[in-house]
Design a protein around this motif. Structure first.
Motif, mmCIF file in Angstrom:
data_model
loop_
_atom_site.group_PDB
_atom_site.id
_atom_site.type_symbol
_atom_site.label_atom_id
_atom_site.label_comp_id
_atom_site.label_asym_id
_atom_site.label_seq_id
_atom_site.Cartn_x
_atom_site.Cartn_y
_atom_site.Cartn_z
ATOM 1 N N GLY A 109 -9.614 4.171 19.194
ATOM 2 C CA GLY A 109 -10.150 4.261 18.639
ATOM 3 C C GLY A 109 -9.814 3.253 17.192
ATOM 4 O O GLY A 109 -10.842 3.302 16.213
ATOM 5 N N LEU A 110 -9.343 2.515 17.527
ATOM 6 C CA LEU A 110 -9.242 1.257 16.020
ATOM 7 C C LEU A 110 -10.796 0.567 16.479
ATOM 8 O O LEU A 110 -11.213 0.148 15.860
ATOM 9 N N THR A 111 -10.988 -0.228 17.748
ATOM 10 C CA THR A 111 -12.379 -0.387 17.510
ATOM 11 C C THR A 111 -13.604 0.243 16.884
ATOM 12 O O THR A 111 -14.406 -0.094 16.611
ATOM 13 N N ASP A 112 -13.373 1.634 17.002
ATOM 14 C CA ASP A 112 -14.569 2.130 16.779
ATOM 15 C C ASP A 112 -14.368 2.382 15.019
ATOM 16 O O ASP A 112 -15.005 2.317 14.251
ATOM 17 N N VAL A 113 -13.279 2.270 14.620
ATOM 18 C CA VAL A 113 -13.353 2.256 12.814
ATOM 19 C C VAL A 113 -13.566 0.974 12.648
ATOM 20 O O VAL A 113 -14.460 0.502 11.201
ATOM 21 N N ILE A 114 -13.533 -0.282 13.104
ATOM 22 C CA ILE A 114 -13.360 -1.702 13.135
ATOM 23 C C ILE A 114 -14.659 -2.287 14.328
ATOM 24 O O ILE A 114 -13.784 -2.283 15.806
ATOM 25 N N HIS A 115 -15.213 -3.518 13.571
ATOM 26 C CA HIS A 115 -15.613 -4.013 14.898
ATOM 27 C C HIS A 115 -14.314 -5.315 15.125
ATOM 28 O O HIS A 115 -14.407 -5.964 14.711
ATOM 29 N N ARG A 116 -14.623 -5.825 16.507
ATOM 30 C CA ARG A 116 -14.667 -6.973 16.960
ATOM 31 C C ARG A 116 -14.830 -8.149 15.877
ATOM 32 O O ARG A 116 -16.389 -7.794 16.867
ATOM 33 N N ARG A 117 -14.478 -9.235 16.131
ATOM 34 C CA ARG A 117 -15.537 -10.390 15.203
ATOM 35 C C ARG A 117 -15.211 -11.197 16.621
ATOM 36 O O ARG A 117 -14.763 -11.297 17.577
ATOM 37 N N SER A 171 0.792 -0.763 -0.597
ATOM 38 C CA SER A 171 0.454 -0.063 -0.123
ATOM 39 C C SER A 171 0.661 1.352 -0.267
ATOM 40 O O SER A 171 0.575 2.307 -0.246
ATOM 41 N N GLY A 172 2.550 0.982 0.188
ATOM 42 C CA GLY A 172 3.298 2.295 0.059
ATOM 43 C C GLY A 172 2.707 2.960 1.306
ATOM 44 O O GLY A 172 3.583 3.948 1.419
ATOM 45 N N ARG A 173 2.247 2.449 2.712
ATOM 46 C CA ARG A 173 2.404 3.449 3.699
ATOM 47 C C ARG A 173 1.991 2.492 4.827
ATOM 48 O O ARG A 173 2.005 1.541 4.924
ATOM 49 N N THR A 174 2.157 3.122 5.931
ATOM 50 C CA THR A 174 1.705 2.363 7.062
ATOM 51 C C THR A 174 0.336 2.282 7.487
ATOM 52 O O THR A 174 0.110 3.460 7.571
ATOM 53 N N LEU A 175 0.082 1.674 8.546
ATOM 54 C CA LEU A 175 -0.806 1.575 9.090
ATOM 55 C C LEU A 175 -1.494 2.890 10.112
ATOM 56 O O LEU A 175 -0.388 2.576 11.227
ATOM 57 N N PRO A 176 -1.571 3.398 10.566
ATOM 58 C CA PRO A 176 -2.648 4.731 11.352
ATOM 59 C C PRO A 176 -2.689 3.792 12.825
ATOM 60 O O PRO A 176 -3.916 4.417 12.933
ATOM 61 N N LEU A 177 -1.680 3.148 13.040
ATOM 62 C CA LEU A 177 -1.861 2.606 14.768
ATOM 63 C C LEU A 177 -0.899 3.356 15.592
ATOM 64 O O LEU A 177 0.149 3.314 14.689
ATOM 65 N N ASP A 232 -5.311 4.977 18.926
ATOM 66 C CA ASP A 232 -4.862 3.601 19.896
ATOM 67 C C ASP A 232 -6.033 3.027 20.212
ATOM 68 O O ASP A 232 -6.789 2.681 18.949
ATOM 69 N N PRO A 233 -5.929 2.185 20.924
ATOM 70 C CA PRO A 233 -6.804 0.621 20.536
ATOM 71 C C PRO A 233 -8.264 1.083 20.871
ATOM 72 O O PRO A 233 -9.249 0.663 19.894
ATOM 73 N N ALA A 269 -2.345 -0.194 19.882
ATOM 74 C CA ALA A 269 -3.452 -0.404 18.828
ATOM 75 C C ALA A 269 -3.051 -1.604 18.075
ATOM 76 O O ALA A 269 -4.134 -2.438 17.235
ATOM 77 N N ARG A 270 -1.808 -1.552 17.267
ATOM 78 C CA ARG A 270 -1.320 -2.425 16.326
ATOM 79 C C ARG A 270 -1.291 -3.489 17.052
ATOM 80 O O ARG A 270 -1.570 -4.849 16.177
ATOM 81 N N SER A 271 -0.709 -3.965 18.101
ATOM 82 C CA SER A 271 -1.273 -5.790 19.007
ATOM 83 C C SER A 271 -2.367 -5.529 19.168
ATOM 84 O O SER A 271 -2.776 -6.668 19.277
#
Length: 433
Positions: A224-232, A178-184, A221-222, A188-190
């Motif tokens: 913010g991560l859960t706000d963007v994506i849903h935990r399955r 993708s040519g960029r790092t993840l916005p985490l 941050d963690p 949040a990466r963990s």
């Protein structure tokens, strides 16, 4: 013309990062490495039929496709969900024609466990005569889901869920692509790796969603991560192998007096949607089988926890199960009563229909009295110490010791009591002799 612009159509990240060689497959070195069973087959260009058994997103389909390329076999993919006997016949017809032309066929069947017995049996002649090399993929235990005849003709290869190192490598590839790092940030990466739960395809789908966050945004941050994506929800099939694996883990953690591990497995089952009544029933069984008389309150506590759950329901009633798990995990353990029951069953089967000794039989008729029923019976309450020491086994059977209490918990006291009665029994036996 329909495929003219296909190369320019957008492709999912997981598809763009699909490995092009077996060396690029992550997390399965135990199978694909030079010393792995599949790696050795590829080196010799000799491929045997096999079942790839592993969790979702670990690379089963990709491995099958790459194996066909590495061994110059035609790749025929089928899904057991969407295919039937007619589709199989067409594949086998094409495979026979290729064989006449000097080329082999790799038949890949995804979710092979969904084929019924007759369909699975239909593979056998084509596998046996080499018309196809069969590679079946399944997330279910082949021992339970596949016919013994089919299993005997295939090697079962167990794929691992992707560990943290493999998942990190996939994220790095995604960022390069993708040519960029993840916005985490690091936390949040963990958290993202934990959300993936060993599923590489799911991880890349999550990463693709995160790449939609503007590059100018602050790292998430963690929360913010859960706000963007849903935990399955965690992978858990209440009717499949995972159901039995987790209840086994709970049972054995309790037997090993590891309450913390047992609480973890209880939580895994509850989060996965397991029926709490099933858990309560298994905990009651554990109280009887593994705690036993070392802690006589175990059964009472198990029944009380079950009743409490029935009255409160979830989530309040879940605490009753958690409390019971702690009680059972910290209780002294004994399976002496369980083993005594097994020994007595074996003795009962071996001795057949032996009559009880006559002295403990009631004699309601004159004839029975004449035959000796009830003669010589000693009423224990009238005996010294409330113990007559009489033998209650059949007259033609040697006395046996089935119950052997352990020196733990309340069974220590039971052992002292039994030892005292054995002493009295020997003394009174000598007196009668």
């Amino acid at each position: 013309m329909s495929g003219l612009f296909e190369k320019d159509a957008p492709r999912p990240l997981a598809d763009r990062l699909r490995p092009r060689t077996l060396d690029e497959v992550v997390g399965q070195t135990h199978l694909l490495g030079p010393n792995g069973p599949i790696g050795r087959m590829v080196a010799q260009r000799r491929l045997a039929s096999m079942i790839l058994w592993g969790p979702p997103g670990c690379g089963k389909t990709t491995i099958a496709r790459l194996l066909a390329e590495a061994t110059d076999l035609a790749f025929e993919p089928l899904s057991a969900v969407f295919s039937g006997v007619a589709d199989l016949r067409k594949v086998f017809d094409r495979a026979r024609q290729r064989r006449q032309d000097g080329r082999g066929t790799l038949l890949f069947v995804d979710e092979v466990h969904r084929f019924n017995k007759a369909q699975q049996d239909g593979f056998l002649p084509y596998v046996e005569d080499g018309t196809v090399v069969l590679i079946g993929a399944t997330t279910e235990n082949p021992s339970f889901e596949l016919n013994a005849a089919l299993l005997s003709r295939c090697q079962v290869m167990v794929l691992h869920r992707l560990d943290e190192a493999a998942l990190k490598e996939l994220l790095e590839r995604a960022e390069q692509e993708s040519g960029r790092t993840l916005p985490l940030n690091e936390d949040a990466r963990s958290a993202l790796l934990a959300m993936a739960d060993g599923d590489g395809r799911y991880l890349l789908n999550l990463a693709e969603e995160l790449f939609q966050v503007p590059e100018s945004a602050e790292p998430l941050d963690p929360r913010g991560l859960t706000d963007v994506i849903h935990r399955r929800a965690p992978v858990y099939d209440k009717s499949g192998e995972e159901h039995y694996n987790l209840i086994s883990a709970l049972h054995k953690s309790l037997r090993g007096s590891d309450s913390d591990a047992a609480l973890y497995w209880l939580a895994r089952m509850l989060v996965g949607g397991e029926d709490p009544h099933y858990i309560a029933r298994r905990l009651l069984r554990f109280a009887i089988e593994d705690v036993g008389l070392a802690e006589p309150q175990a059964v009472t506590q198990a029944l009380a926890a079950w009743q409490t759950y029935e009255r409160l329901g979830s989530p309040e009633g879940d605490l009753a199960l958690a409390q019971l798990v702690v009680f059972l995990g910290t209780a002294p353990k004994s399976n002496a009563a369980y083993l005594a029951h097994k020994r007595s069953l074996r003795a009962a089967k071996a001795t057949g229909s032996l009559m009880p000794p006559k002295h403990i039989l009631n004699a309601p008729t004159g004839m029975m009295k004449e035959l000796g029923y009830g003669k010589g019976y000693a009423y224990d309450h009238d005996a010294p110490d409330g113990f007559s020491g009489q033998d209650y086994f059949p007259e033609d059977m040697t006395r046996e010791t089935f119950y052997q209490p352990v020196a733990r918990g309340f069974e220590r006291e039971i052992a002292k009591r039994l030892e005292y009665w054995d002493k009295l029994r020997r003394q009174r036996s000598k007196q009668e002799g």
